[in-house]
Write a protein that holds these residues in place. Structure first.
Motif, PDB file in Angstrom:
ATOM      1  N   PRO A   1       0.834  -1.206   0.000  1.00 58.07           N
ATOM      2  CA  PRO A   1       0.000   0.000   0.000  1.00 58.07           C
ATOM      3  C   PRO A   1       0.868   1.256   0.000  1.00 58.07           C
ATOM      4  CG  PRO A   1      -0.859  -1.589   1.566  1.00 58.07           C
ATOM      5  CD  PRO A   1       0.466  -2.126   1.108  1.00 58.07           C
ATOM      6  N   PRO A   2       0.726   2.126  -0.987  1.00 56.11           N
ATOM      7  CA  PRO A   2       1.546   3.339  -1.028  1.00 56.11           C
ATOM      8  C   PRO A   2       1.263   4.257   0.151  1.00 56.11           C
ATOM      9  CG  PRO A   2       0.575   2.888  -3.174  1.00 56.11           C
ATOM     10  CD  PRO A   2      -0.111   1.986  -2.189  1.00 56.11           C
ATOM     11  N   VAL A   3       2.263   5.072   0.475  1.00 57.46           N
ATOM     12  CA  VAL A   3       2.097   6.058   1.536  1.00 57.46           C
ATOM     13  C   VAL A   3       1.863   7.451   0.983  1.00 57.46           C
ATOM     14  CG1 VAL A   3       3.496   4.726   3.153  1.00 57.46           C
ATOM     15  CG2 VAL A   3       4.598   6.484   1.725  1.00 57.46           C
ATOM     16  N   GLY A   4       2.212   7.649  -0.300  1.00 62.37           N
ATOM     17  CA  GLY A   4       2.097   8.986  -0.856  1.00 62.37           C
ATOM     18  C   GLY A   4       1.983   8.994  -2.363  1.00 62.37           C
ATOM     19  N   LEU A   5       1.782  10.192  -2.882  1.00 66.67           N
ATOM     20  CA  LEU A   5       1.528  10.394  -4.305  1.00 66.67           C
ATOM     21  C   LEU A   5       2.162  11.713  -4.726  1.00 66.67           C
ATOM     22  CD1 LEU A   5      -0.074  10.180  -7.030  1.00 66.67           C
ATOM     23  CD2 LEU A   5      -2.031  11.127  -5.781  1.00 66.67           C
ATOM     24  N   ILE A   6       2.828  11.709  -5.880  1.00 63.02           N
ATOM     25  CA  ILE A   6       3.403  12.924  -6.460  1.00 63.02           C
ATOM     26  C   ILE A   6       2.675  13.218  -7.762  1.00 63.02           C
ATOM     27  CG2 ILE A   6       5.487  14.032  -7.351  1.00 63.02           C
ATOM     28  CD1 ILE A   6       7.093  12.033  -5.617  1.00 63.02           C
ATOM     29  N   VAL A   7       2.213  14.455  -7.915  1.00 63.01           N
ATOM     30  CA  VAL A   7       1.585  14.884  -9.163  1.00 63.01           C
ATOM     31  C   VAL A   7       2.291  16.144  -9.647  1.00 63.01           C
ATOM     32  CG1 VAL A   7      -0.631  13.838  -8.606  1.00 63.01           C
ATOM     33  CG2 VAL A   7      -0.218  16.222  -7.976  1.00 63.01           C
ATOM     34  N   ASN A   8       2.286  16.359 -10.959  1.00 59.68           N
ATOM     35  CA  ASN A   8       3.029  17.476 -11.558  1.00 59.68           C
ATOM     36  C   ASN A   8       2.337  17.908 -12.851  1.00 59.68           C
ATOM     37  OD1 ASN A   8       6.069  17.596 -13.515  1.00 59.68           O
ATOM     38  ND2 ASN A   8       5.030  19.284 -12.521  1.00 59.68           N
ATOM     39  N   PHE A   9       1.553  18.992 -12.747  1.00 51.61           N
ATOM     40  CA  PHE A   9       0.881  19.545 -13.921  1.00 51.61           C
ATOM     41  C   PHE A   9       0.897  21.067 -13.861  1.00 51.61           C
ATOM     42  CE2 PHE A   9      -1.068  15.366 -13.273  1.00 51.61           C
ATOM     43  CZ  PHE A   9      -0.849  14.802 -14.529  1.00 51.61           C
ATOM     44  N   PRO A  10       1.165  21.732 -15.000  1.00 54.90           N
ATOM     45  CA  PRO A  10       1.630  21.195 -16.276  1.00 54.90           C
ATOM     46  C   PRO A  10       2.875  20.338 -16.091  1.00 54.90           C
ATOM     47  CG  PRO A  10       1.016  23.496 -16.537  1.00 54.90           C
ATOM     48  CD  PRO A  10       0.992  23.210 -15.074  1.00 54.90           C
ATOM     49  N   HIS A  11       2.934  19.273 -16.894  1.00 57.80           N
ATOM     50  CA  HIS A  11       3.875  18.203 -16.635  1.00 57.80           C
ATOM     51  C   HIS A  11       5.216  18.394 -17.341  1.00 57.80           C
ATOM     52  CE1 HIS A  11       5.155  13.823 -17.275  1.00 57.80           C
ATOM     53  NE2 HIS A  11       5.247  14.044 -15.975  1.00 57.80           N
ATOM     54  N   ASN A  12       6.270  18.137 -16.612  1.00 60.57           N
ATOM     55  CA  ASN A  12       7.618  18.026 -17.161  1.00 60.57           C
ATOM     56  C   ASN A  12       7.978  16.543 -17.150  1.00 60.57           C
ATOM     57  OD1 ASN A  12      10.321  18.215 -17.865  1.00 60.57           O
ATOM     58  ND2 ASN A  12      10.959  19.146 -15.927  1.00 60.57           N
ATOM     59  N   PRO A  13       8.233  15.923 -18.315  1.00 63.31           N
ATOM     60  CA  PRO A  13       8.609  16.537 -19.588  1.00 63.31           C
ATOM     61  C   PRO A  13       7.515  16.618 -20.641  1.00 63.31           C
ATOM     62  CG  PRO A  13       9.213  14.230 -19.620  1.00 63.31           C
ATOM     63  CD  PRO A  13       8.584  14.474 -18.275  1.00 63.31           C
ATOM     64  N   THR A  14       6.322  16.054 -20.439  1.00 59.11           N
ATOM     65  CA  THR A  14       5.403  15.838 -21.559  1.00 59.11           C
ATOM     66  C   THR A  14       4.500  17.028 -21.869  1.00 59.11           C
ATOM     67  OG1 THR A  14       3.525  14.942 -20.305  1.00 59.11           O
ATOM     68  CG2 THR A  14       5.313  13.400 -20.861  1.00 59.11           C
ATOM     69  N   ALA A  15       4.471  18.046 -20.992  1.00 58.23           N
ATOM     70  CA  ALA A  15       3.622  19.231 -21.146  1.00 58.23           C
ATOM     71  C   ALA A  15       2.140  18.915 -20.989  1.00 58.23           C
ATOM     72  CB  ALA A  15       3.870  19.931 -22.492  1.00 58.23           C
TER      73      ALA A  15
END
Length: 405
Positions: A175-189
């Motif tokens: 079971p994961p403990v955390g989550l990382i999100v990134n938007f607008p996204h590097n590298p895919t935009a």
């Protein structure tokens, strides 16, 4: 009697260091350095290093503060009060979100340092963390350095990001403990709307996950009708989330190394605690210049955003004329380009190396951002229009004369 010396060959790195995979981008970087040493002019679209001027008001504040007695001393590791208040004011103006500067914000040495140190504060050995793939490298390697296991979540312009998140959650070994999100996204935009964050917050609350949102490219969305959203526009987000922002991209201030983290008080406190052991804060004039940028330099941000949009348009058109169809990004300072069909079998590293060797054009192979980046290269929009046009002409010549790699 001479003291004994220890051979460097006997010095071993830690298990933490050995857990890091080989640096895939090193092959292209080494070739680029070798060609430059030979006097070759390289059209360099590799590093996402903004080339525009920093805001004049920020520079003037830096100069003034550098002359002020006391500003050359160590500073609080969590940042100066004025600088922390400036990011809180920015969130109030931009997203109508109110944060307490003392308990809900920290100044970081760029967002990269802050993310890495927060992961170090949160992750225990073996913890699983959901992280984008491909990704800005610290989103993956920061988890590894902290002793955790990144669980890849597919990301890209044509991906259902929440569906992929649910798939990754289901296949995680623990079971994961955390989550990382990134938007607008590097590298895919890639970009997302507010509904994505609503689902992320609900998932995090249900699964008891903390969330790190990387908002570095918040100001670089090209369609005014589709502005970048913050996770904190969602009710309940402060129970689970923090968000990072930086003056590097929006304000063309990468070398100033000023970033921020705001949000959940417990997560902020953990980051402040570990920073207290590891750094003495950022040079005060740089922090105060960043505070001025956040408060008074919206016009500079608009100029930078238009510069990247114009460069993306020019590059995409130039590549099309060269025989390489590449989609126009909706945001960021990157163009995420699928490999030309004839070169896909060779892979991203081989194609990027050949492009550099034959056309003197440096790009980042997508696989350097994670396995999900294979089959792509990333262009950073940091060359002038004239040089980008010349680079596209060189690419066209390369593709015509070396059509199959």
């Amino acid at each position: 009697m001479a003291g004994s010396t220890r051979s460097p060959s006997n010095v071993r790195g830690s298990e933490r260091l050995s857990a890091l995979p080989p640096y895939i981008l090193a092959k292209v970087d080494e070739l680029k350095s070798r060609l430059r040493a030979q006097g070759q002019d390289i059209y360099d679209f590799g590093l996402g290093n903004p080339d525009g001027p920093s805001p004049a008001a920020a520079i003037e504040r830096l100069i003034t503060e550098a002359r002020r007695p006391g500003n050359q001393r160590y500073m609080p590791s969590k940042g100066l009060p004025e600088t922390r208040q400036a990011i809180c004011d920015w969130y109030q103006r931009r997203y109508r979100q109110t944060f307490d500067a003392e308990t809900e914000s920290v100044v970081t040495i760029g967002s990269k340092e802050g993310i890495a140190h927060l992961l170090l504060a949160l992750i225990s050995p073996g913890d699983c963390v959901l992280a984008p793939d491909p990704c800005y490298p610290i989103h993956r390697f920061g988890v590894i350095i902290a002793g955790g296991e990144p669980v890849p979540v597919a990301c890209g312009p044509d991906v259902d990001h929440f569906a992929e998140l649910e798939k990754s959650l289901a296949r995680a070994p623990r079971p994961p403990v955390g989550l990382i999100v990134n938007f607008p996204h590097n590298p895919t935009a890639a970009t997302v709307g507010l509904s994505y964050y609503e689902k992320v917050v609900a998932l995090a609350r249900r699964e008891k996950l903390w969330v790190i949102s990387d908002l570095a490219y918040a100001d670089l969305a090209f369609d005014p009708a589709l502005p970048t959203r913050s996770i904190f526009e969602v009710s309940g987000s402060r129970d689970v989330a923090v968000e990072f922002f930086t003056v590097s991209k929006s304000y063309s201030m990468p070398g100033w190394r000023v970033g921020f983290c705001v949000g959940n008080r417990d997560l902020i406190a953990h980051l402040a605690t570990i920073k207290g052991y590891l750094d003495y804060g950022i040079f005060a004039p740089a922090q105060l210049g960043a505070a001025t940028a956040l408060g008074t330099c919206d016009a500079d941000v608009a100029i930078n955003r238009q510069r990247y949009q114009d460069r993306a348009t020019l590059l995409v058109k130039g590549l099309a004329a060269a025989g390489w169809a590449v989609p126009m990004p909706k945001a960021s300072m990157f163009v995420w380009a699928p490999l030309p069909p004839a070169h896909r079998a060779a892979g991203a590293v081989a194609f990027a190396s050949a492009l550099l060797q034959e056309a003197r054009v440096a790009v980042s192979p997508g696989v350097g951002f994670g396995p999900g980046g294979e089959g792509f290269v990333r262009f950073s929009l940091v060359e002038t229009d004239e040089r980008a046009e010349r680079a596209c002409a060189a690419i066209g010549s390369f593709l015509r004369h070396d059509p199959v790699g």
